[in-house]
Design an enzyme around this catalytic site. Sequence first.
Site: not given
Length: 378
Positions: A123, A128, A131, A134, A231
């Site tokens: 992350r 990004q 991912d 996500s 997390y």
Amino acid sequence: MGVKIAVLKEMTAGESRVSATAETVKKFIALGAELAVESGAGATASVADQAYADAGATVADRATVLANADIILGVQGPEPLSINGAKPGAWLVAGLNPFVERARVDGYAAAGVEALAMEFMPRITRAQSMDILSSQSNLSGYKAVLDAAAEYGRAFPMMMTAAGTISAARAFVMGVGVAGLQAIATARRLGAQVSATDVRSATREQIESLGAKAVFVENVKGIEGEGSGGYATEMSDEYKAAQAELVSSHIAKQDIVITTALIPGRPAPRLISDAQIATMKPGSVIVDLAVESGGNVEGAIAGEVVERHGVKIVGHRNVPSRLATDASALFARNLYNFLSAFWDKEAGRPVLPDEDEITQAIRLTQGGKVVNARLLGA
Ligand code: NAD
């Protein structure tokens, strides 16, 4: 001849997504790659074989697609024996569910495949756009609210009609990561009165900025800020007791509850007990997005909608696959963004530097061995 990229048809039951779209096929070809798509790969995600062919791919049977492939793309991990024929050292790029499918990972090593687990993407800002967690969670959060609305025998918005007034539904979102934030936004758009909770204090502001009410454990400290890498970890017994008390006092007034809480590498935390469900009004609906990771809700069953104390508990599996077309479009872009970011023009293919943070996070197998630190228990 450019690097050969194979796009497989998913074999997992209930998997409707595909790992490449006509758009990403075109983009890979523009980089100099040769694309081979298994017949029917996109059928359940509204991408016809002809669309891949029009984008410049070869469409053929699995063996032809795999023959001498340098890179194999998938949504979920294929059976190791089902990807014979690729080049030695070929990359397998997919969501590989490495902890659960540990035996398969050994199989990829034995087959000489270099397996790259996209859900292990770190992350960091640079990653990004690569991912998959996500991109897929966002759609899950949206779909969870629609699934709740479909099971609910009442309306979400307040309505003033000639026959009288209907009051707005009260929705409570537990776990405010990517899925939870989208669930809040979606429930608000449908006209519900929304509240939400999380263990990470950074989410309070995010909840409020979406116009929802933040409901937090106040007397025991949660996780400061974002938590590590965004997390959560398992909470103390003291926190869990305080959270249970908070949920007990809040949940009886809710019509809709969406739970999304996950802890990486561990079973999902239990957030709602059967006794708490018994305090809810009949006709209320709970959607447990964590059901496949052990479940946040007592009594939730993966793949089923069950009724307890007059409350429906929705436990659909693979929620992103229920929006296969958009989920595939985003998933395919995640894979393209990853491979194109590492594209080496001279080599005519992507190259992963050993020392790169992304390489170290996602590479599971190489040279016939399992090499990933998380899998080796480091
Ligand atoms: P997740 O799917 O791991 O968990 C969902 C949510 O459940 C999290 O917010 C977590 O804190 C919460 N949760 C866990 N245990 C709980 C409990 N006992 N009670 C209540 N809630 C609990 O999380 P996620 O959706 O993957 O995202 C987590 C964070 O990571 C977000 O802040 C997100 O913005 C961030 N993120 C950053 C990047 C990046 O920088 N590249 C990418 C993705 C996500």
